[in-house]
Design a protein around this motif. Structure first.
Motif, PDB file in Angstrom:
ATOM      1  N   ARG A  67      -4.580  14.757   5.019  1.00 60.96           N
ATOM      2  CA  ARG A  67      -4.064  14.123   6.235  1.00 60.96           C
ATOM      3  C   ARG A  67      -4.233  12.604   6.171  1.00 60.96           C
ATOM      4  O   ARG A  67      -3.298  11.843   6.464  1.00 60.96           O
ATOM      5  N   LEU A  68      -5.423  12.149   5.785  1.00 58.87           N
ATOM      6  CA  LEU A  68      -5.669  10.715   5.680  1.00 58.87           C
ATOM      7  C   LEU A  68      -4.894  10.113   4.518  1.00 58.87           C
ATOM      8  O   LEU A  68      -4.341   9.009   4.619  1.00 58.87           O
ATOM      9  N   LYS A  69      -4.833  10.832   3.418  1.00 59.27           N
ATOM     10  CA  LYS A  69      -4.080  10.357   2.260  1.00 59.27           C
ATOM     11  C   LYS A  69      -2.609  10.148   2.616  1.00 59.27           C
ATOM     12  O   LYS A  69      -1.988   9.162   2.186  1.00 59.27           O
ATOM     13  N   ALA A  70      -2.040  11.042   3.406  1.00 57.26           N
ATOM     14  CA  ALA A  70      -0.627  10.935   3.791  1.00 57.26           C
ATOM     15  C   ALA A  70      -0.374   9.666   4.601  1.00 57.26           C
ATOM     16  O   ALA A  70       0.670   9.018   4.451  1.00 57.26           O
ATOM     17  N   VAL A  71      -1.322   9.298   5.466  1.00 51.36           N
ATOM     18  CA  VAL A  71      -1.175   8.065   6.249  1.00 51.36           C
ATOM     19  C   VAL A  71      -1.189   6.854   5.320  1.00 51.36           C
ATOM     20  O   VAL A  71      -0.334   5.959   5.405  1.00 51.36           O
ATOM     21  N   LEU A  72      -2.145   6.815   4.402  1.00 52.20           N
ATOM     22  CA  LEU A  72      -2.270   5.684   3.485  1.00 52.20           C
ATOM     23  C   LEU A  72      -1.100   5.592   2.518  1.00 52.20           C
ATOM     24  O   LEU A  72      -0.643   4.493   2.183  1.00 52.20           O
ATOM     25  N   ASP A  73      -0.610   6.735   2.058  1.00 45.43           N
ATOM     26  CA  ASP A  73       0.492   6.740   1.095  1.00 45.43           C
ATOM     27  C   ASP A  73       1.722   6.008   1.629  1.00 45.43           C
ATOM     28  O   ASP A  73       2.514   5.459   0.853  1.00 45.43           O
ATOM     29  N   ASN A  74       1.886   5.998   2.949  1.00 48.29           N
ATOM     30  CA  ASN A  74       3.073   5.404   3.557  1.00 48.29           C
ATOM     31  C   ASN A  74       2.867   3.955   3.991  1.00 48.29           C
ATOM     32  O   ASN A  74       3.741   3.379   4.647  1.00 48.29           O
ATOM     33  N   MET A  75       1.736   3.361   3.616  1.00 45.81           N
ATOM     34  CA  MET A  75       1.452   1.996   4.053  1.00 45.81           C
ATOM     35  C   MET A  75       1.772   0.976   2.956  1.00 45.81           C
ATOM     36  O   MET A  75       1.609   1.239   1.769  1.00 45.81           O
TER      37      MET A  75
ATOM     38  N   ALA B  81       3.102  -5.118   4.319  1.00 43.58           N
ATOM     39  CA  ALA B  81       3.683  -5.571   5.583  1.00 43.58           C
ATOM     40  C   ALA B  81       2.999  -4.902   6.782  1.00 43.58           C
ATOM     41  O   ALA B  81       2.904  -5.498   7.862  1.00 43.58           O
ATOM     42  N   ASP B  82       2.505  -3.684   6.596  1.00 45.13           N
ATOM     43  CA  ASP B  82       1.875  -2.952   7.691  1.00 45.13           C
ATOM     44  C   ASP B  82       0.524  -3.536   8.088  1.00 45.13           C
ATOM     45  O   ASP B  82       0.004  -3.224   9.164  1.00 45.13           O
ATOM     46  N   VAL B  83      -0.055  -4.376   7.228  1.00 42.41           N
ATOM     47  CA  VAL B  83      -1.345  -4.995   7.544  1.00 42.41           C
ATOM     48  C   VAL B  83      -1.226  -6.512   7.635  1.00 42.41           C
ATOM     49  O   VAL B  83      -2.223  -7.242   7.594  1.00 42.41           O
ATOM     50  N   GLY B  84       0.007  -7.004   7.746  1.00 41.86           N
ATOM     51  CA  GLY B  84       0.227  -8.425   7.963  1.00 41.86           C
ATOM     52  C   GLY B  84       0.072  -9.307   6.737  1.00 41.86           C
ATOM     53  O   GLY B  84      -0.161 -10.509   6.865  1.00 41.86           O
ATOM     54  N   LEU B  85       0.208  -8.717   5.537  1.00 41.06           N
ATOM     55  CA  LEU B  85       0.079  -9.500   4.307  1.00 41.06           C
ATOM     56  C   LEU B  85       1.441  -9.820   3.714  1.00 41.06           C
ATOM     57  O   LEU B  85       2.389  -9.041   3.848  1.00 41.06           O
ATOM     58  N   THR B  86       1.520 -10.971   3.044  1.00 41.46           N
ATOM     59  CA  THR B  86       2.677 -11.317   2.227  1.00 41.46           C
ATOM     60  C   THR B  86       2.159 -11.798   0.884  1.00 41.46           C
ATOM     61  O   THR B  86       1.043 -12.327   0.781  1.00 41.46           O
ATOM     62  N   THR B  87       2.961 -11.622  -0.138  1.00 40.82           N
ATOM     63  CA  THR B  87       2.505 -11.936  -1.493  1.00 40.82           C
ATOM     64  C   THR B  87       2.315 -13.429  -1.740  1.00 40.82           C
ATOM     65  O   THR B  87       1.690 -13.805  -2.730  1.00 40.82           O
ATOM     66  N   ASN B  88       2.842 -14.278  -0.855  1.00 38.21           N
ATOM     67  CA  ASN B  88       2.711 -15.731  -1.058  1.00 38.21           C
ATOM     68  C   ASN B  88       1.533 -16.335  -0.301  1.00 38.21           C
ATOM     69  O   ASN B  88       1.402 -17.555  -0.209  1.00 38.21           O
ATOM     70  N   MET B  89       0.659 -15.493   0.246  1.00 40.41           N
ATOM     71  CA  MET B  89      -0.534 -16.007   0.918  1.00 40.41           C
ATOM     72  C   MET B  89      -1.466 -16.651  -0.104  1.00 40.41           C
ATOM     73  O   MET B  89      -1.480 -16.276  -1.284  1.00 40.41           O
ATOM     74  N   PRO B  90      -2.273 -17.623   0.321  1.00 37.01           N
ATOM     75  CA  PRO B  90      -3.133 -18.346  -0.625  1.00 37.01           C
ATOM     76  C   PRO B  90      -4.154 -17.462  -1.342  1.00 37.01           C
ATOM     77  O   PRO B  90      -4.608 -17.811  -2.426  1.00 37.01           O
ATOM     78  N   TYR B  91      -4.507 -16.292  -0.733  1.00 33.34           N
ATOM     79  CA  TYR B  91      -5.478 -15.406  -1.388  1.00 33.34           C
ATOM     80  C   TYR B  91      -5.013 -14.986  -2.786  1.00 33.34           C
ATOM     81  O   TYR B  91      -5.834 -14.662  -3.644  1.00 33.34           O
ATOM     82  N   PHE B  92      -3.706 -14.928  -2.986  1.00 27.85           N
ATOM     83  CA  PHE B  92      -3.158 -14.309  -4.185  1.00 27.85           C
ATOM     84  C   PHE B  92      -2.712 -15.308  -5.253  1.00 27.85           C
ATOM     85  O   PHE B  92      -2.179 -14.909  -6.286  1.00 27.85           O
TER      86      PHE B  92
ATOM     87  N   VAL C 212       3.103   2.829  18.094  1.00 27.62           N
ATOM     88  CA  VAL C 212       1.777   2.742  17.484  1.00 27.62           C
ATOM     89  C   VAL C 212       1.909   2.240  16.055  1.00 27.62           C
ATOM     90  O   VAL C 212       2.688   2.768  15.269  1.00 27.62           O
ATOM     91  N   SER C 213       1.176   1.192  15.729  1.00 25.32           N
ATOM     92  CA  SER C 213       1.253   0.618  14.384  1.00 25.32           C
ATOM     93  C   SER C 213       0.624   1.578  13.367  1.00 25.32           C
ATOM     94  O   SER C 213      -0.180   2.445  13.717  1.00 25.32           O
ATOM     95  N   LYS C 214       0.978   1.364  12.119  1.00 26.72           N
ATOM     96  CA  LYS C 214       0.402   2.203  11.052  1.00 26.72           C
ATOM     97  C   LYS C 214      -1.092   1.947  10.903  1.00 26.72           C
ATOM     98  O   LYS C 214      -1.854   2.853  10.546  1.00 26.72           O
ATOM     99  N   VAL C 215      -1.524   0.718  11.181  1.00 25.98           N
ATOM    100  CA  VAL C 215      -2.948   0.411  11.141  1.00 25.98           C
ATOM    101  C   VAL C 215      -3.687   1.173  12.235  1.00 25.98           C
ATOM    102  O   VAL C 215      -4.771   1.711  12.014  1.00 25.98           O
ATOM    103  N   GLN C 216      -3.101   1.221  13.430  1.00 28.23           N
ATOM    104  CA  GLN C 216      -3.706   1.978  14.515  1.00 28.23           C
ATOM    105  C   GLN C 216      -3.765   3.459  14.176  1.00 28.23           C
ATOM    106  O   GLN C 216      -4.782   4.124  14.416  1.00 28.23           O
ATOM    107  N   LYS C 217      -2.708   3.969  13.594  1.00 26.27           N
ATOM    108  CA  LYS C 217      -2.681   5.374  13.189  1.00 26.27           C
ATOM    109  C   LYS C 217      -3.738   5.644  12.136  1.00 26.27           C
ATOM    110  O   LYS C 217      -4.412   6.685  12.155  1.00 26.27           O
ATOM    111  N   LEU C 218      -3.920   4.702  11.192  1.00 25.36           N
ATOM    112  CA  LEU C 218      -4.953   4.849  10.169  1.00 25.36           C
ATOM    113  C   LEU C 218      -6.330   4.916  10.808  1.00 25.36           C
ATOM    114  O   LEU C 218      -7.135   5.801  10.479  1.00 25.36           O
ATOM    115  N   TYR C 219      -6.606   3.997  11.722  1.00 26.30           N
ATOM    116  CA  TYR C 219      -7.903   3.979  12.398  1.00 26.30           C
ATOM    117  C   TYR C 219      -8.160   5.285  13.148  1.00 26.30           C
ATOM    118  O   TYR C 219      -9.236   5.887  13.037  1.00 26.30           O
ATOM    119  N   GLU C 220      -7.192   5.733  13.923  1.00 26.90           N
ATOM    120  CA  GLU C 220      -7.380   6.953  14.714  1.00 26.90           C
ATOM    121  C   GLU C 220      -7.528   8.184  13.816  1.00 26.90           C
ATOM    122  O   GLU C 220      -8.307   9.093  14.129  1.00 26.90           O
TER     123      GLU C 220
END
Length: 279
Positions: free
Chosen positions: A61-69, A72-83, A31-39
Motif C-alpha cells: 500500500r505504501l509502496k504504491a503511493v511512493l511509486d506514483n510520486m 514535482a509532487d514535493v516541490g522540487l525542480t532539477t535546476n535548484m541549487p542543491y543539484f 489532497v496532495s500526494k505528499v498529504q496522501k503519503l503522510y496519512e
C-alpha cells in the motif's frame, strides 16, 4: 402552501446535503500526494516499532503511493541549487529536506548533486522505503551473513596493505544489490534483516531520493546510524569457511567506522505542498 413549504424545505436540505458531499469530494480530489503519503505512513506504521515490519499488504500500500510520486509532487525542480555541480577537493554537499518525523516514522528528501555519495550505513530495526524521484543513482547494499561463519571464528588478513589499521570487528555480509537505477523506477524497500539493510548511494547524475523510515533513527533508543568500510571477500579467510571462487564477489567483509569527515549533509527548507498533521 404547507405542502409546498415542506417540499421546498426537503429540496433545500437535499441541495445542502449534496453541496456538502460535493465539497467533501472536492477536498478528497485536491489532497496532495505528499498529504496522501503522510496519512498512509501514519496508518501503515501505527502498530509497528523497532524490528516490527508492516504487513505485506501495508508494505504494498505504501509502496504504491511512493511509486506514483515525482519531484514535482514535493516541490522540487532539477535546476535548484542543491543539484548543481561544484568544483572542490571535498565531496559534494548533500542537502536534506525534512518533511515530518514522529516516534513511528519519518519522511525526508535527500538532494544529491552529481558524484555525491551517501556512504555505506545501516538502518537498525527499520523498514525503509526509498523512491528515486529523478536522476540516475548507483545503489550497493548488503545483509549480514554471520550464519555462514563457524562459531568463534576470526578472519585472517590475506593482504599486507593495511589502510584501516585494525582488522578486528570484521563481519561477513552478502551483497544484495549492486546496480544503477534511473528514474522513473519502482520504490526500493529494505527490512531490519533483509532487503539490503546496509546501503550506499552514489549519484551518477543530480538526483533526489524520497525516504520513509519506520521507525526513524534515535540514538537514545539505540537506533544509531552506523557507517562501514567494505572489503572484498578474498582479502580475508576464515578456517572452516569455503565459498566457491565464482561466488566470492557476492560477499564482502564489513567493518564499523566513524562518520566520514568529508561527508556533509545540511538541512534545507522544504517548500513543497503543505502537510496537514492529523491525530
Amino acid at each position: 402552501m404547507g405542502i409546498e413549504k415542506n417540499v421546498s424545505d426537503r429540496k433545500d436540505k437535499r441541495e445542502y446535503s449534496n453541496s456538502k458531499k460535493r465539497r467533501r469530494s472536492r477536498r478528497r480530489r485536491e489532497v496532495s500526494k505528499v498529504q496522501k503519503l503522510y496519512e498512509t505512513c501514519k496508518q501503515v506504521f501505527a502498530n509497528c516499532g523497532p524490528g516490527v515490519v508492516p504487513s505485506p499488504q501495508n508494505v504494498e500500500r505504501l509502496k504504491a503511493v511512493l511509486d506514483n510520486m515525482t519531484e514535482a509532487d514535493v516541490g522540487l525542480t532539477t535546476n535548484m541549487p542543491y543539484f548543481k555541480s561544484t568544483v572542490s577537493e571535498r565531496p559534494p554537499k548533500i542537502m536534506y529536506l525534512h518533511l515530518h518525523e514522529c516516534d513511528k516514522f519519518s519522511i525526508g528528501i535527500f538532494c544529491l548533486p552529481p558524484s555525491a555519495v551517501i556512504p555505506l550505513h545501516n538502518h537498525p530495526g527499520m523498514t525503509v522505503f526509498s523512491k528515486l524521484l529523478f536522476g540516475k543513482m548507483h545503489i550497493k547494499s548488503y545483509d549480514w551473513a554471520d550464519n555462514l561463519l563457524p562459531d568463534q571464528s576470526t578472519p585472517n588478513a590475506n593482504i599486507s596493505d593495511n589502510d584501516v589499521g585494525d582488522w578486528t570487528g570484521l563481519r561477513l555480509a552478502k551483497l544484495k544489490v549492486n546496480s544503477e537505477f534511473r528514474a522513473p523506477c519502482k520504490t526500493s524497500i529494505l527490512y531490519p534483516a533483509d532487503g539490503g539493510n546496509m546501503h550506499c548511494f552514489t549519484a551518477r547524475t543530480a538526483c533526489a531520493v524520497l525516504d520513509v523510515l519506520g521507525p526513524p533513527y534515535c540514538d537514545p533508543k539505540g537506533r544509531h546510524c552506523q557507517y562501514y568500510y567494505d572489503f572484498p571477500f578474498p582479502n580475508f579467510s576464515v578456517d572452516g569457511l569455503s565459498v566457491p571462487e565464482e561466488q566470492q564477489n557476492e560477499y564482502a567483509w564489513l567493518k564499523e567506522r566513524e562518520k566520514p569527515e568529508d561527508l556533509t549533509v545540511d538541512g534545507a527548507l522544504y517548500s513543497g505542498p503543505d502537510l496537514i498533521l492529523v491525530k
